[in-house]
Enzyme design. Sequence first.
Site, PDB file in Angstrom:
ATOM      1  N   MET A 223       0.866  -1.170   0.000  1.00 26.09           N
ATOM      2  CA  MET A 223       0.000   0.000   0.000  1.00 26.09           C
ATOM      3  C   MET A 223       0.906   1.223   0.000  1.00 26.09           C
ATOM      4  SD  MET A 223      -3.108   0.964  -0.164  1.00 26.09           S
ATOM      5  CE  MET A 223      -4.398  -0.028   0.573  1.00 26.09           C
ATOM      6  N   ASP A 224       0.693   2.107  -0.964  1.00 30.79           N
ATOM      7  CA  ASP A 224       1.454   3.357  -1.002  1.00 30.79           C
ATOM      8  C   ASP A 224       0.709   4.403  -0.183  1.00 30.79           C
ATOM      9  OD1 ASP A 224       3.185   2.140  -2.732  1.00 30.79           O
ATOM     10  OD2 ASP A 224       2.499   3.189  -4.525  1.00 30.79           O
TER      11      ASP A 224
ATOM     12  N   LYS B  58       5.924  -3.152  -6.723  1.00 27.08           N
ATOM     13  CA  LYS B  58       6.292  -3.420  -8.122  1.00 27.08           C
ATOM     14  C   LYS B  58       5.664  -4.719  -8.644  1.00 27.08           C
ATOM     15  CE  LYS B  58      10.566  -0.828  -7.924  1.00 27.08           C
ATOM     16  NZ  LYS B  58      10.141   0.295  -8.781  1.00 27.08           N
ATOM     17  N   GLY B  59       5.575  -5.732  -7.764  1.00 28.01           N
ATOM     18  CA  GLY B  59       4.982  -6.997  -8.204  1.00 28.01           C
ATOM     19  C   GLY B  59       3.527  -6.807  -8.596  1.00 28.01           C
TER      20      GLY B  59
ATOM     21  N   ASN C  64       1.903  -4.033  -9.256  1.00 30.67           N
ATOM     22  CA  ASN C  64       1.755  -3.113 -10.397  1.00 30.67           C
ATOM     23  C   ASN C  64       1.998  -3.846 -11.719  1.00 30.67           C
ATOM     24  OD1 ASN C  64       1.278  -0.957  -8.713  1.00 30.67           O
ATOM     25  ND2 ASN C  64       3.311  -0.061  -8.908  1.00 30.67           N
TER      26      ASN C  64
ATOM     27  N   ASP D 178       6.966  -0.196 -14.448  1.00 26.15           N
ATOM     28  CA  ASP D 178       6.098  -1.362 -14.210  1.00 26.15           C
ATOM     29  C   ASP D 178       5.234  -1.657 -15.434  1.00 26.15           C
ATOM     30  OD1 ASP D 178       7.121  -1.658 -11.660  1.00 26.15           O
ATOM     31  OD2 ASP D 178       5.580  -0.399 -10.735  1.00 26.15           O
TER      32      ASP D 178
HETATM   33  P1  ATP Z   1       9.659   4.326 -12.669  1.00 32.49           P
HETATM   34  O1  ATP Z   1      10.595   3.953 -11.549  1.00 32.49           O
HETATM   35  O2  ATP Z   1       9.199   5.762 -12.651  1.00 32.49           O
HETATM   36  O3  ATP Z   1       8.559   3.372 -12.879  1.00 32.49           O
HETATM   37  P2  ATP Z   1      11.885   3.548 -14.309  1.00 32.49           P
HETATM   38  O4  ATP Z   1      13.016   4.393 -13.822  1.00 32.49           O
HETATM   39  O5  ATP Z   1      11.841   2.126 -13.920  1.00 32.49           O
HETATM   40  O6  ATP Z   1      10.507   4.257 -14.024  1.00 32.49           O
HETATM   41  P3  ATP Z   1      12.027   4.725 -16.944  1.00 32.49           P
HETATM   42  O7  ATP Z   1      13.213   4.422 -17.778  1.00 32.49           O
HETATM   43  O8  ATP Z   1      11.929   6.077 -16.337  1.00 32.49           O
HETATM   44  O9  ATP Z   1      11.879   3.543 -15.895  1.00 32.49           O
HETATM   45  O10 ATP Z   1      10.701   4.526 -17.818  1.00 32.49           O
HETATM   46  C1  ATP Z   1      10.318   3.272 -18.345  1.00 32.49           C
HETATM   47  C2  ATP Z   1       9.780   3.468 -19.745  1.00 32.49           C
HETATM   48  O11 ATP Z   1       8.624   4.313 -19.690  1.00 32.49           O
HETATM   49  C3  ATP Z   1      10.719   4.162 -20.708  1.00 32.49           C
HETATM   50  O12 ATP Z   1      11.632   3.256 -21.303  1.00 32.49           O
HETATM   51  C4  ATP Z   1       9.725   4.732 -21.711  1.00 32.49           C
HETATM   52  O13 ATP Z   1       9.277   3.703 -22.576  1.00 32.49           O
HETATM   53  C5  ATP Z   1       8.565   5.159 -20.809  1.00 32.49           C
HETATM   54  N1  ATP Z   1       8.705   6.555 -20.345  1.00 32.49           N
HETATM   55  C6  ATP Z   1       9.090   6.983 -19.123  1.00 32.49           C
HETATM   56  N2  ATP Z   1       9.091   8.326 -19.036  1.00 32.49           N
HETATM   57  C7  ATP Z   1       8.687   8.781 -20.240  1.00 32.49           C
HETATM   58  C8  ATP Z   1       8.456  10.082 -20.821  1.00 32.49           C
HETATM   59  N3  ATP Z   1       8.637  11.210 -20.107  1.00 32.49           N
HETATM   60  N4  ATP Z   1       8.025  10.150 -22.106  1.00 32.49           N
HETATM   61  C9  ATP Z   1       7.807   9.035 -22.838  1.00 32.49           C
HETATM   62  N5  ATP Z   1       8.007   7.778 -22.357  1.00 32.49           N
HETATM   63  C10 ATP Z   1       8.431   7.632 -21.084  1.00 32.49           C
END
Ligand code: ATP
Length: 289
Positions: free
Chosen positions: A14-15, A42-43, A45, A238
């Site tokens: 729960m967030d 994360k799981g 989601n 996720d």
């Molecule tokens: P989070 O922890 O916020 O879930 P993350 O750090 O695991 O994200 P990111 O690389 O930020 O992963 O984002 C995952 C994917 O989501 C990216 O590879 C892209 O496909 C999409 N994405 C994230 N942010 C954007 C953005 N601002 N515009 C378009 N696509 C995005």
Amino acid sequence: MKEPIITVIGSINMDLVTSSDRIPDQGETIMGESFFNNPGGKGANQAVACARLGAQVNMLGCVGVDPFGQVLVDNLSKEKIITQNVEPVTDKHTGVATILIKDNDNRIIVTPGANYCVTPTYIQQYLDVIDQSDVVLLQLEIPLNTIEYVTDYCSDKGIPVILNPAPAQLLSASILENCTYLTPNETEKLEITSDVDTYKEKMIVTLGDKGVEYCSDGNLKTVTGYRVNPIDTTGAGDTFNGALAVQLSKGRKLKEAITFANAAAAFSIQKRGAQQGMPTMREVIDFME
Ligand code: ATP
């Protein structure tokens, strides 16, 4: 066509999200501006992302015997996720993430509670569920020896495993070798191994708005990010992982699967909340046209 079967083994949290105009100093109490709670982990989601896209999803995880646990399992069931093997444990609380938000800056403490009861012994009861899976999807909010056990088991059985190594920690050579794909973001990539080069063929690196980088036959490839107006990027990773798992479980080629997941993740950030913005298959197809 038969629905692909995906087993997600991971956290259910729960967030608890509090916004304030500043972050309290040590020993200080301040008044907050707003509060809400949201299903997360994360799981969970990633399980929701897979289910929205039409997969049959088995969730393996643990919650406490408390109101949060019940609400979270009900939320997964509402998404048509199979929750019959999610175990309520009596001596631990349901996992929580305490999130403090000031402007766009957030600080998060994840307290795993029941998520750390997802042990190899718990998993051993459900090996038949894993055996039926087209893909197994893992993250790092459960004990690392469970990740070790599942990747080893799946490698022996020839079941593909996607490991989203978040939150990042250093991974053993056996985990790195036994998983089929690793999906770190740019910082996580450097935290999970000091030997990125050895595992580069299985790394699918997400680059936020810049899209995704992966390696194919020794060549580095990039899938460009979509231009969207981001409302809330929480859970982008996720959605990406869930969508990737769905496509690979249907036997799609890697490039095609990554292209689809990149679109699904971009779509998802146009709404507030991690799970709220996760798309259906039709929504992704329309978005890509
Ligand atoms: P989070 O922890 O916020 O879930 P993350 O750090 O695991 O994200 P990111 O690389 O930020 O992963 O984002 C995952 C994917 O989501 C990216 O590879 C892209 O496909 C999409 N994405 C994230 N942010 C954007 C953005 N601002 N515009 C378009 N696509 C995005």
